[in-house]
Write a protein that holds these residues in place. Structure first.
Motif, PDB file in Angstrom:
ATOM      1  N   UNK A 196       0.875  -1.235   0.070  1.00  0.00           N
ATOM      2  CA  UNK A 196      -0.065  -0.055  -0.025  1.00  0.00           C
ATOM      3  C   UNK A 196       0.841   1.189  -0.003  1.00  0.00           C
ATOM      4  N   UNK A 197       0.361   2.360  -0.749  1.00  0.00           N
ATOM      5  CA  UNK A 197       1.304   3.654  -0.615  1.00  0.00           C
ATOM      6  C   UNK A 197       1.090   4.213   0.560  1.00  0.00           C
ATOM      7  N   UNK A 198       2.381   4.850   1.266  1.00  0.00           N
ATOM      8  CA  UNK A 198       2.249   5.096   2.690  1.00  0.00           C
ATOM      9  C   UNK A 198       2.004   6.789   2.649  1.00  0.00           C
ATOM     10  N   UNK A 199       1.751   7.278   3.848  1.00  0.00           N
ATOM     11  CA  UNK A 199       1.747   8.783   3.936  1.00  0.00           C
ATOM     12  C   UNK A 199       3.062   9.273   3.841  1.00  0.00           C
ATOM     13  N   UNK A 200       3.294  10.321   3.312  1.00  0.00           N
ATOM     14  CA  UNK A 200       4.486  11.038   3.420  1.00  0.00           C
ATOM     15  C   UNK A 200       4.580  12.295   4.207  1.00  0.00           C
ATOM     16  N   UNK A 201       5.190  12.092   5.249  1.00  0.00           N
ATOM     17  CA  UNK A 201       5.443  13.074   6.411  1.00  0.00           C
ATOM     18  C   UNK A 201       6.703  13.984   6.153  1.00  0.00           C
ATOM     19  N   UNK A 202       6.293  15.126   5.650  1.00  0.00           N
ATOM     20  CA  UNK A 202       7.317  16.115   5.450  1.00  0.00           C
ATOM     21  C   UNK A 202       7.657  17.271   6.558  1.00  0.00           C
ATOM     22  N   UNK A 203       8.711  17.538   7.191  1.00  0.00           N
ATOM     23  CA  UNK A 203       8.927  18.414   8.053  1.00  0.00           C
ATOM     24  C   UNK A 203       9.924  19.500   7.377  1.00  0.00           C
ATOM     25  N   UNK A 204       9.371  20.850   7.213  1.00  0.00           N
ATOM     26  CA  UNK A 204      10.587  21.544   6.705  1.00  0.00           C
ATOM     27  C   UNK A 204      11.182  22.298   8.130  1.00  0.00           C
ATOM     28  N   UNK A 205      12.471  22.626   7.889  1.00  0.00           N
ATOM     29  CA  UNK A 205      13.102  23.251   8.963  1.00  0.00           C
ATOM     30  C   UNK A 205      14.185  24.557   8.753  1.00  0.00           C
ATOM     31  N   UNK A 206      14.357  25.045   9.677  1.00  0.00           N
ATOM     32  CA  UNK A 206      15.149  26.132   9.586  1.00  0.00           C
ATOM     33  C   UNK A 206      16.407  26.015   9.566  1.00  0.00           C
ATOM     34  N   UNK A 207      17.675  27.130   9.479  1.00  0.00           N
ATOM     35  CA  UNK A 207      18.971  26.971   9.308  1.00  0.00           C
ATOM     36  C   UNK A 207      19.540  26.085  10.621  1.00  0.00           C
ATOM     37  N   UNK A 208      19.030  26.212  11.650  1.00  0.00           N
ATOM     38  CA  UNK A 208      19.302  25.502  12.985  1.00  0.00           C
ATOM     39  C   UNK A 208      18.561  24.032  13.124  1.00  0.00           C
ATOM     40  N   UNK A 209      18.058  23.512  11.932  1.00  0.00           N
ATOM     41  CA  UNK A 209      17.122  22.364  11.892  1.00  0.00           C
ATOM     42  C   UNK A 209      16.155  22.102  12.929  1.00  0.00           C
ATOM     43  N   UNK A 210      15.598  23.449  13.112  1.00  0.00           N
ATOM     44  CA  UNK A 210      14.349  23.354  14.053  1.00  0.00           C
ATOM     45  C   UNK A 210      13.151  23.437  13.067  1.00  0.00           C
TER      46      UNK A 210
ATOM     47  N   UNK B 269       9.803  24.205  11.079  1.00  0.00           N
ATOM     48  CA  UNK B 269       8.950  25.436  10.643  1.00  0.00           C
ATOM     49  C   UNK B 269       7.739  24.991  10.530  1.00  0.00           C
ATOM     50  N   UNK B 270       7.535  23.812   9.839  1.00  0.00           N
ATOM     51  CA  UNK B 270       5.982  23.294   9.576  1.00  0.00           C
ATOM     52  C   UNK B 270       6.284  21.918   9.237  1.00  0.00           C
ATOM     53  N   UNK B 271       5.087  20.937   9.557  1.00  0.00           N
ATOM     54  CA  UNK B 271       4.905  19.610   9.242  1.00  0.00           C
ATOM     55  C   UNK B 271       3.722  19.330   8.593  1.00  0.00           C
ATOM     56  N   UNK B 272       3.875  18.476   7.760  1.00  0.00           N
ATOM     57  CA  UNK B 272       2.478  18.196   7.159  1.00  0.00           C
ATOM     58  C   UNK B 272       2.494  16.745   6.265  1.00  0.00           C
ATOM     59  N   UNK B 273       1.345  15.878   6.576  1.00  0.00           N
ATOM     60  CA  UNK B 273       1.271  14.665   5.993  1.00  0.00           C
ATOM     61  C   UNK B 273       0.520  14.569   4.822  1.00  0.00           C
ATOM     62  N   UNK B 274       0.986  13.965   3.705  1.00  0.00           N
ATOM     63  CA  UNK B 274       0.552  13.835   2.450  1.00  0.00           C
ATOM     64  C   UNK B 274      -0.245  12.299   2.289  1.00  0.00           C
ATOM     65  N   UNK B 275      -1.342  12.111   1.820  1.00  0.00           N
ATOM     66  CA  UNK B 275      -1.966  10.956   1.535  1.00  0.00           C
ATOM     67  C   UNK B 275      -1.613  10.572   0.327  1.00  0.00           C
ATOM     68  N   UNK B 276      -1.864   9.215  -0.297  1.00  0.00           N
ATOM     69  CA  UNK B 276      -1.473   8.909  -1.631  1.00  0.00           C
ATOM     70  C   UNK B 276      -2.334   9.628  -2.468  1.00  0.00           C
ATOM     71  N   UNK B 277      -3.557   9.955  -1.997  1.00  0.00           N
ATOM     72  CA  UNK B 277      -4.249  10.804  -3.203  1.00  0.00           C
ATOM     73  C   UNK B 277      -3.777  12.231  -3.268  1.00  0.00           C
ATOM     74  N   UNK B 278      -3.043  12.823  -2.444  1.00  0.00           N
ATOM     75  CA  UNK B 278      -2.515  14.221  -2.619  1.00  0.00           C
ATOM     76  C   UNK B 278      -1.126  13.761  -3.523  1.00  0.00           C
TER      77      UNK B 278
END
Length: 161
Positions: free
Chosen positions: A96-110, A112-121
């Motif tokens: 099965x296709x998984x969810x993709x969990x993307x975390x965007x980080x700043x220059x100190x690797x903190x 900034x934003x996190x979002x999960x993407x379903x296969x339909x997206x």
């Protein structure tokens, strides 16, 4: 007063065997996805049973068999971001296709934003989603992103079910 009728010993054995068969059938019905995931060779039998019973059989979901082979986050000329990744399925059967969990980080690797993407997206094609990731294959995926706020300097990408 009459004494109650007693069941013959063979009737107890038949009743017990029948109850055991019913219990095994119920267990197989309700745990069909887990059984097929652990014993892929049983999938054809379960597919035939589900066709007769009107149930559905989902694809296996084994994160241990999936791997992000490579990923890149690029800024396009329009200022939008584009996530490109190669997803590998090491299993001998479709997954099965998984969810993709993307975390965007700043220059100190903190984060900034996190979002999960379903296969339909990230796929869009319902037939491709239903078919799953082909066995022993690598799939290149691309996902355009719109980000508000400070520009990310890095990212982390994980898979989830």
């Amino acid at each position: 007063a009459r004494a109650p009728r007693r069941m013959p010993p063979w009737a107890w054995a038949v009743s017990s065997a029948l109850l055991a068969v019913v219990l095994l059938a119920q267990t197989a019905y309700f745990l069909r996805d887990a059984l097929v995931s652990r014993l892929p060779q049983t999938r054809p039998a379960f597919e035939q049973a589900c066709a007769a019973l009107g149930c559905a059989l989902s694809l296996p979901k084994s994160l241990a068999q999936l791997q992000i082979v490579g990923s890149d986050l690029q800024t396009e000329a329009s200022g939008r971001l584009k996530l490109t990744l190669t997803l590998g399925n090491r299993a001998g059967q479709a997954q099965a296709w998984p969810m993709l969990v993307l975390t965007l980080t700043d220059q100190r690797n903190r984060p900034l934003a996190r979002r999960s993407f379903a296969p339909s997206e990230y796929l869009g094609d319902p037939r491709r989603i239903e078919a799953g990731i082909p066995p022993r294959s690598e799939q290149v995926l691309s996902l355009p992103l719109t980000v508000r706020g400070p520009a990310p300097m890095g990212f982390d990408l994980q898979l989830s079910y």
